[in-house]
Design an enzyme around this catalytic site. Structure first.
Site, mmCIF file in Angstrom:
data_model
loop_
_atom_site.group_PDB
_atom_site.id
_atom_site.type_symbol
_atom_site.label_atom_id
_atom_site.label_comp_id
_atom_site.label_asym_id
_atom_site.label_seq_id
_atom_site.Cartn_x
_atom_site.Cartn_y
_atom_site.Cartn_z
ATOM 1 N N PHE A 145 0.807 -1.218 0.000
ATOM 2 C CA PHE A 145 0.000 0.000 0.000
ATOM 3 C C PHE A 145 0.841 1.269 0.000
ATOM 4 O O PHE A 145 0.362 2.335 -0.377
ATOM 5 C CB PHE A 145 -0.940 0.019 1.226
ATOM 6 C CG PHE A 145 -0.288 0.486 2.505
ATOM 7 C CD1 PHE A 145 -0.143 1.846 2.772
ATOM 8 C CD2 PHE A 145 0.219 -0.427 3.426
ATOM 9 C CE1 PHE A 145 0.483 2.287 3.941
ATOM 10 C CE2 PHE A 145 0.844 0.008 4.584
ATOM 11 C CZ PHE A 145 0.984 1.366 4.840
ATOM 12 N N LYS B 64 -0.973 -7.134 -9.207
ATOM 13 C CA LYS B 64 -1.974 -7.216 -8.128
ATOM 14 C C LYS B 64 -1.570 -6.155 -7.099
ATOM 15 O O LYS B 64 -0.707 -6.380 -6.262
ATOM 16 C CB LYS B 64 -1.957 -8.618 -7.512
ATOM 17 C CG LYS B 64 -3.251 -9.051 -6.828
ATOM 18 C CD LYS B 64 -3.729 -8.171 -5.715
ATOM 19 C CE LYS B 64 -2.947 -8.334 -4.440
ATOM 20 N NZ LYS B 64 -3.404 -7.353 -3.392
ATOM 21 N N GLU C 23 -4.973 -3.781 -1.971
ATOM 22 C CA GLU C 23 -6.422 -3.509 -1.975
ATOM 23 C C GLU C 23 -6.751 -2.249 -1.190
ATOM 24 O O GLU C 23 -7.877 -1.764 -1.227
ATOM 25 C CB GLU C 23 -7.192 -4.725 -1.433
ATOM 26 C CG GLU C 23 -6.890 -5.123 0.009
ATOM 27 C CD GLU C 23 -5.672 -6.041 0.162
ATOM 28 O OE1 GLU C 23 -4.670 -5.844 -0.552
ATOM 29 O OE2 GLU C 23 -5.729 -6.947 1.021
ATOM 30 N N SER D 258 5.429 -6.804 3.480
ATOM 31 C CA SER D 258 5.996 -7.055 4.809
ATOM 32 C C SER D 258 6.788 -8.373 4.815
ATOM 33 O O SER D 258 6.560 -9.255 3.976
ATOM 34 C CB SER D 258 4.866 -7.103 5.830
ATOM 35 O OG SER D 258 3.954 -8.113 5.465
ATOM 36 N N CYS E 130 9.475 1.931 3.523
ATOM 37 C CA CYS E 130 10.377 0.844 3.916
ATOM 38 C C CYS E 130 11.792 1.359 4.119
ATOM 39 O O CYS E 130 12.617 0.674 4.698
ATOM 40 C CB CYS E 130 10.375 -0.249 2.870
ATOM 41 S SG CYS E 130 11.115 0.289 1.347
ATOM 42 N N GLU F 295 8.818 -3.575 13.285
ATOM 43 C CA GLU F 295 8.718 -2.537 12.251
ATOM 44 C C GLU F 295 7.407 -1.798 12.528
ATOM 45 O O GLU F 295 6.322 -2.283 12.205
ATOM 46 C CB GLU F 295 8.687 -3.145 10.848
ATOM 47 C CG GLU F 295 8.624 -2.071 9.786
ATOM 48 C CD GLU F 295 8.418 -2.585 8.364
ATOM 49 O OE1 GLU F 295 7.735 -3.606 8.173
ATOM 50 O OE2 GLU F 295 8.934 -1.938 7.436
HETATM 51 P P1 NAD Z 1 1.614 -6.497 3.117
HETATM 52 O O1 NAD Z 1 2.660 -7.544 3.205
HETATM 53 O O2 NAD Z 1 0.508 -6.531 4.104
HETATM 54 O O3 NAD Z 1 0.901 -6.554 1.677
HETATM 55 C C1 NAD Z 1 1.642 -6.542 0.485
HETATM 56 C C2 NAD Z 1 0.845 -7.256 -0.597
HETATM 57 O O4 NAD Z 1 0.635 -8.615 -0.208
HETATM 58 C C3 NAD Z 1 -0.534 -6.656 -0.848
HETATM 59 O O5 NAD Z 1 -0.768 -6.638 -2.236
HETATM 60 C C4 NAD Z 1 -1.469 -7.598 -0.116
HETATM 61 O O6 NAD Z 1 -2.733 -7.687 -0.730
HETATM 62 C C5 NAD Z 1 -0.748 -8.918 -0.191
HETATM 63 N N1 NAD Z 1 -0.992 -9.762 0.997
HETATM 64 C C6 NAD Z 1 -1.216 -9.340 2.272
HETATM 65 N N2 NAD Z 1 -1.385 -10.395 3.085
HETATM 66 C C7 NAD Z 1 -1.263 -11.499 2.324
HETATM 67 C C8 NAD Z 1 -1.334 -12.901 2.609
HETATM 68 N N3 NAD Z 1 -1.557 -13.366 3.839
HETATM 69 N N4 NAD Z 1 -1.162 -13.759 1.587
HETATM 70 C C9 NAD Z 1 -0.931 -13.314 0.340
HETATM 71 N N5 NAD Z 1 -0.851 -12.001 0.016
HETATM 72 C C10 NAD Z 1 -1.016 -11.103 0.992
HETATM 73 O O7 NAD Z 1 2.364 -5.084 3.136
HETATM 74 P P2 NAD Z 1 1.722 -3.631 3.198
HETATM 75 O O8 NAD Z 1 1.194 -3.412 4.569
HETATM 76 O O9 NAD Z 1 0.833 -3.408 2.038
HETATM 77 O O10 NAD Z 1 3.040 -2.744 2.964
HETATM 78 C C11 NAD Z 1 3.892 -2.347 4.000
HETATM 79 C C12 NAD Z 1 5.065 -3.297 4.134
HETATM 80 O O11 NAD Z 1 5.786 -3.350 2.913
HETATM 81 C C13 NAD Z 1 6.080 -2.845 5.175
HETATM 82 O O12 NAD Z 1 6.529 -3.972 5.872
HETATM 83 C C14 NAD Z 1 7.204 -2.249 4.338
HETATM 84 O O13 NAD Z 1 8.480 -2.257 4.940
HETATM 85 C C15 NAD Z 1 7.179 -3.148 3.164
HETATM 86 N N6 NAD Z 1 7.805 -2.518 2.021
HETATM 87 C C16 NAD Z 1 9.029 -2.975 1.648
HETATM 88 C C17 NAD Z 1 9.684 -2.395 0.597
HETATM 89 C C18 NAD Z 1 11.039 -2.875 0.164
HETATM 90 O O14 NAD Z 1 11.458 -2.475 -0.891
HETATM 91 N N7 NAD Z 1 11.723 -3.712 0.910
HETATM 92 C C19 NAD Z 1 9.082 -1.329 -0.097
HETATM 93 C C20 NAD Z 1 7.813 -0.894 0.298
HETATM 94 C C21 NAD Z 1 7.187 -1.520 1.356
#
Ligand code: NAD
Length: 497
Positions: free
Chosen positions: A150, A174, A177, A227, A282, A382
Site C-alpha cells: 500500500f 496485483k 487492496e 511485509s 520501507c 517494524e
Molecule cells: P503487506 O505484506 O501486508 O501486503 C503486500 C501485498 O501482499 C498486498 O498486495 C497484499 O494484498 C498482499 N498480501 C497481504 N497479506 C497477504 C497474505 N496473507 N497472503 C498473500 N498475500 C497477501 O504489506 P503492506 O502493509 O501493504 O506494505 C507495507 C510493508 O511493505 C512494510 O513492511 C514495508 O516495509 C514493506 N515494504 C518494503 C519495501 C522494500 O522495498 N523492501 C518497499 C515498500 C514496502
C-alpha cells in the site's frame, strides 16, 4: 452508493465473477470513498489466460516499437502526474508533494527502461573453436506477476512494469487492496501510450488472488514487495511452484550519528526520514543511534524541529498526512503506551495533536521516544508509522553491533564528517543500501534496490541491472556454418582440440 473499482483485463475495465469487495478509504477523512473488487481464483485464471493470449504480439514486437511505447508513456506520465498524485493522496493519505516525489522516482525507472535497446544487447565471442562462434541473447520470461504494497501505490509498480514490459514480457499486477486506483490509472495510461491490449493486466484482490497467482502454471515469475512474513511466504510458495521470485520485505532502518557530525544536518535528516509519508516507507529511519556525547543535543534539535511540523490533509500543504487505516493508526499509537511501560521516555507524544483535517481521519502526530531498550517491542518491531526511536550508544562499535544484530538489512545511514569512519561503516554493516550523510539512500534507477537478510528473499534486487536480468532469460548459441571439412563421426564430448 459508492463506486466499485474492478480489474483491467484485455485493455478494458472488467468486473470478474467474484462478488467479494473491500472498502477503500480516504484516510484524511476516515470515510469510505469507493469499494474494490476482490478477485477469486477463477477470476485470476481468466485474467492470466487473457494476458498469456496477448503476450506473443508484444514478445515479437521490435525493440523500436517497445521503446516508442515507453517513451510515449513517459511523456504522458510527466504531463499528467498531478492527476496521479491526487489519486495517491486521496487513497494513501501522503501529502501531495510527497506523492509527486514518489512519481518522480517511478519515472526514473521509465527513463531507464527507455534505454532497453542498450540493456538487451547480447554478447558475442568469435572463433571460440575453428569456425565456431558463441553468442548470447536475452529474451522475455513470459507472463510475469507483480504484487505491490500500500505504501507506494505508484512507485513500486513502476519499479517493475517499465523494465518487464520493455523487455517484452506481459504483466499481471496485483496492487494493494487499500489503495488500488493508481494501478488501474497506470494501466490506462500504458494503453494510451500504445501498449497492445491485454499485455498489462491489473487484478485487484487479497490473499485469494495472490495465492492463485503464486501457483499459476502460466505465471513465470513473481515480484513482490510488502511485509517480511508475507514476503517469506511468497518466496517459499512461488519458488516451490518453480517460479523466479524476488520478494522484498520489511525493514527497521538505523541512522548512526557520530559526535563529529553536523548535528543540525543530522536533525533535519532524522525528521525528514522519520516522519516523511508518516513513517510509512520501507526506507524510513525508525531508529537513531545517538552517541552519548551528543545525544542530548541531538534529541533537543529533533524535538525543536518536530514542533514545526503540520499534520493534516495532504491536499492542504501540510508536512505529514494520516496513516493508512484506523487499525494501523491504533496499532502504531499503542507503541507509545508500550514504550512508557518498557522504561523508555516518550519525549513527544503524537496522540491528540491538532490536525489540519477532518476529525475522523486516521491521525497520529510525529512522536519521539528516547532511551528505547533493545529488548522492547518498540525497538524490535517494524512500527511503520511516525514514531522515531532514540537508542543511546557509547560509540561506533556498539552501534554497528546493534545494526548487524537486526534481522532486517534494508537501509541504514551514518552521519559523520570522518571519512575513515564512513568507509569503515560501509564495509562493516550487513545492510543492502547505505547512506553516508544521506538519510534515505534509495538508489537511482540505473543501480538496483534491495536489502539484505529478512528485507529480501531471493537473489534479485528490484530495477536497474538486476531488474533487466530478472525479467529476461539468456540463451547461449554455439554456431558453425558447415563446410565439407567438418564431416565425419566423433562421439567424444565437444572440445577445443
Ligand atoms: P503487506 O505484506 O501486508 O501486503 C503486500 C501485498 O501482499 C498486498 O498486495 C497484499 O494484498 C498482499 N498480501 C497481504 N497479506 C497477504 C497474505 N496473507 N497472503 C498473500 N498475500 C497477501 O504489506 P503492506 O502493509 O501493504 O506494505 C507495507 C510493508 O511493505 C512494510 O513492511 C514495508 O516495509 C514493506 N515494504 C518494503 C519495501 C522494500 O522495498 N523492501 C518497499 C515498500 C514496502
Amino acid at each position: 452508493m459508492t463506486h466499485t473499482l474492478g480489474h483491467w483485463v484485455s485493455g478494458s475495465d472488467w468486473d470478474g465473477a467474484s462478488e467479494r469487495t473491500a472498502p477503500v478509504y480516504n484516510p484524511a477523512r476516515g470515510a469510505v470513498t469507493k469499494h474494490v473488487r476482490l478477485a477469486s481464483a477463477a477470476d485470476v485464471d481468466a485474467a492470466v489466460a487473457a494476458t498469456a493470449a496477448a503476450w506473443p504480439v508484444w514478445r515479437d514486437a521490435s525493440i523500436a516499437k517497445r521503446t516508442s511505447v515507453l517513451f510515449a508513456f513517459r511523456e504522458l506520465l510527466n504531463a499528467r502526474k498531478q492527476e496521479l498524485a491526487e489519486i495517491l493522496t486521496a487513497e494513501h493519505g501522503k501529502v501531495l508533494s510527497d506523492a509527486l516525489g514518489e512519481i518522480a522516482r517511478g519515472l526514473e525507472v521509465v527513463d531507464f527502461a527507455c534505454g532497453v535497446g542498450q540493456l538487451l544487447k547480447g554478447t558475442y565471442s568469435e572463433n571460440v573453436s575453428t569456425d565456431v562462434d558463441v553468442y548470447t541473447l536475452r529474451q522475455p520470461v513470459g507472463v510475469v506477476g507483480v504484487i505491490s504494497p500500500f505504501n507506494f501505490p505508484a512507485m513500486v509498480p513502476l519499479w517493475f512494469l517499465p523494465i518487464a514490459l520493455a523487455a517484452g514480457n506481459a504483466v499481471v499486477l496485483k496492487p494493494s487492496e487499500k489503495d488500488p486506483s493508481a494501478s488501474i490509472w497506470l494501466a490506462r495510461l500504458f494503453a494510451e501510450a500504445g501498449l497492445p491490449e491485454g499485455v498489462l493486466t491489473v487484478v485487484n484482490g487479497d490473499k485469494e488472488a495472490v495465492d492463485a497467482l503464486l501457483v499459476h502454471p502460466d505465471v513465470r515469475s513473481i515480484s513482490f514487495v510488502g511485509s517480511t512474513p508475507i514476503a517469506q511466504y511468497i518466496y517459499a510458495t512461488a519458488a516451490g511452484a518453480g517460479k523466479r521470485v524476488q520478494a522484498l520485505g520489511g525493514a527497521k532502518n538505523h541512522m548512526l550519528v557520530l559526535p563529529d557530525a553536523d548535528l543540525d544536518l543530522a536533525a533535519d535528516a532524522a525528521v525528514n526520514a522519520g516522519f516523511g509519508s508518516a513513517g510509512e516507507r520501507c526506507m524510513a529511519v525508525s531508529v537513531i543511534l545517538a552517541v552519548d556525547a551528543v545525544a542530548d543535543a541531538l534529541v533537543a534539535k529533533i524535538t525543536e524541529r518536530m514542533s514545526t511540523l503540520r499534520t493534516g490533509d495532504g491536499t492542504r500543504g501540510c508536512d505529514m498526512g494520516p496513516l493508512i487505516t484506523r487499525e494501523h493508526r491504533d496499532k502504531v499509537a499503542g507503541y507509545l503506551d508500550q514504550a512508557a511501560s518498557d522504561g523508555a521516555t516518550v519525549v513527544v507524544d503524537g496522540r491528540g495533536i491538532d490536525v489540519d483535517g477532518e476529525a475522523d481521519g486516521f491521525w497520529l502526530g510525529p512522536s519521539l521516544i528516547d532511551r528505547v531498550p533493545l529488548d522492547s517491542a518498540v525497538y524490535r518491531d517494524e512500527i511503520f508509522g511516525p514514531v522515531l526511536s532514540i537508542v543511546r550508544v557509547s560509540g561506533y562499535e556498539e552501534a554497528v553491533d546493534i545494526i548487524n544484530a537486526s534481522p532486517y538489512g534494508n537501509g541504514t545511514a551514518i552521519f559523520t564528517n570522518d571519512g575513515g569512519a564512513a568507509r569503515r561503516f560501509q564495509r562493516e554493516v550487513q545492510v543492502g543500501m547505505i547512506g553516508v550523510n544521506v538519510p534515505i539512500p534509495v538508489p537511482v534507477a540505473y543501480h538496483s534496490f534491495g536489502g539484505w537478510k529478512a528485507s529480501l528473499f531471493g537473489d534479485a534486487k528490484a530495477y536497474g541491472p538486476y531488474g533487466v536480468s530478472f525479467f529476461t532469460q539468456e540463451k547461449a548459441i554455439t554456431s558453425r556454418w558447415l563446410d565439407p571439412s567438418h564431416g565425419g563421426l566423433n562421439l567424444g564430448f565437444p572440445q577445443n582440440a
